[in-house]
Design an enzyme around this catalytic site. Structure first.
Site, PDB file in Angstrom:
ATOM      1  N   SER A  21     -15.306  46.172  59.145  1.00  0.00           N
ATOM      2  CA  SER A  21     -15.689  45.479  57.447  1.00  0.00           C
ATOM      3  C   SER A  21     -17.380  45.293  58.133  1.00  0.00           C
ATOM      4  CB  SER A  21     -15.306  44.202  58.454  1.00  0.00           C
ATOM      5  OG  SER A  21     -14.460  43.362  57.192  1.00  0.00           O
ATOM      6  N   ASN A  22     -16.961  44.168  57.201  1.00  0.00           N
ATOM      7  CA  ASN A  22     -18.436  43.876  57.013  1.00  0.00           C
ATOM      8  C   ASN A  22     -18.676  42.111  56.641  1.00  0.00           C
ATOM      9  OD1 ASN A  22     -18.283  42.919  53.957  1.00  0.00           O
ATOM     10  ND2 ASN A  22     -17.217  44.488  53.665  1.00  0.00           N
ATOM     11  N   ARG A  23     -20.454  41.445  56.067  1.00  0.00           N
ATOM     12  CA  ARG A  23     -20.083  40.416  56.167  1.00  0.00           C
ATOM     13  C   ARG A  23     -19.451  39.370  55.690  1.00  0.00           C
ATOM     14  NH1 ARG A  23     -26.134  39.249  57.493  1.00  0.00           N
ATOM     15  NH2 ARG A  23     -25.876  37.393  57.177  1.00  0.00           N
ATOM     16  N   SER A  24     -19.348  39.986  53.827  1.00  0.00           N
ATOM     17  CA  SER A  24     -18.758  38.778  53.306  1.00  0.00           C
ATOM     18  C   SER A  24     -17.544  37.584  53.798  1.00  0.00           C
ATOM     19  CB  SER A  24     -18.526  40.534  51.933  1.00  0.00           C
ATOM     20  OG  SER A  24     -17.875  39.365  50.883  1.00  0.00           O
ATOM     21  N   ALA A  88     -16.717  43.222  48.334  1.00  0.00           N
ATOM     22  CA  ALA A  88     -17.824  44.390  49.670  1.00  0.00           C
ATOM     23  C   ALA A  88     -16.672  44.914  50.140  1.00  0.00           C
ATOM     24  CB  ALA A  88     -17.666  43.295  50.634  1.00  0.00           C
TER      25      ALA A  88
END
Ligand code: CTP
Length: 211
Positions: A21-24, A88
């Site tokens: 995943s990512n930091r959003s 994101a």
């Protein structure tokens, strides 16, 4: 207007306990949805996995992966006049996901990925008279990259931000963005709350839909 907003990250599972995943955190997309609902617009919010309450008056559809987000946007877009793609979206997913937890002993140090579809590019044929807004979160020169994405993704407006600044981008309540559109010079907005950035985007959409 009838506004469709996407927010948050997507999560690509390798097995029931591991994901990419990512930091959003979803704050910017939820702020756009809240700002539009406050102005009396009809708002549907497609949200990835986030820990945020649904803004008052907003219809929320929860999704997990990029493929689920794409399917939700394809299903909902025909009922909307504008789209703000804040999410994101994870660019990659695992080529082979397991329905059961993988044992460490069965795992190899190299795991193969395959690309997720670009949602904006995939739904471009459905755009017709609709207004599409995208985001460009960059760690390099945000304006050059945003200009490229404005054209390549066929957007009416792109909201560019430099995510390396501590008071802008991921997981904070403020943002410093620049609006780029086809027919207007770039507009750099001052540092402000994400809710106020959301209000600026809604005001831009209201002006755009009138002209
Ligand atoms: N986006 C999308 N589908 C994807 C990835 C991104 O629709 N699979 C959308 C985002 O919601 C955003 C815009 O495209 O509105 C730009 O996203 P960004 O991550 O900045 O760009 P990418 O297309 O992923 O390009 P790059 O990795 O080269 O920065």
């Amino acid at each position: 207007m009838k506004l469709l907003v996407t927010a948050g990250p997507t999560r690509e599972y390798l097995d029931p306990v591991r994901f990419l995943s990512n930091r959003s955190t979803g704050k910017m997309g939820f702020a756009v949805a809240q700002a539009a609902a406050e102005r009396g617009h009809t708002v549907t919010l497609v949200a990835g996995p986030v820990a945020l309450p649904t803004p008052s008056g907003v219809i929320r559809v929860d999704v997990t992966s990029a493929l689920e987000m794409l399917a939700a946007v394809q299903r909902l877009l025909p009922f909307h006049t504008a789209l703000v793609m804040c999410a994101a979206v994870a660019d990659w997913r695992f080529k082979q996901a397991s329905p059961v937890k993988l044992k460490k002993s069965e795992m190899r140090p190299v795991i193969e990925l395959e690309p997720n579809p670009d949602i904006l590019t995939t739904i471009r044929p459905l755009k017709e008279q609709r207004t599409f807004v995208g985001f460009a979160a960059e760690t390099g020169d945000p304006l050059v990259e945003a200009q490229r994405k404005l054209v390549s993704k066929g957007l009416d407006l792109i909201v560019a931000n430099d995510v390396t600044q501590p008071d802008a981008g991921f997981a904070v309540d403020t943002n410093r963005v620049t609006f780029l559109s086809a027919n207007e010079p770039p507009t750099a907005l001052p540092l402000q709350s994400k809710l106020d950035v959301g209000r600026e985007i809604v005001a831009w959409l209201e002006r755009h839909l009138r002209t």
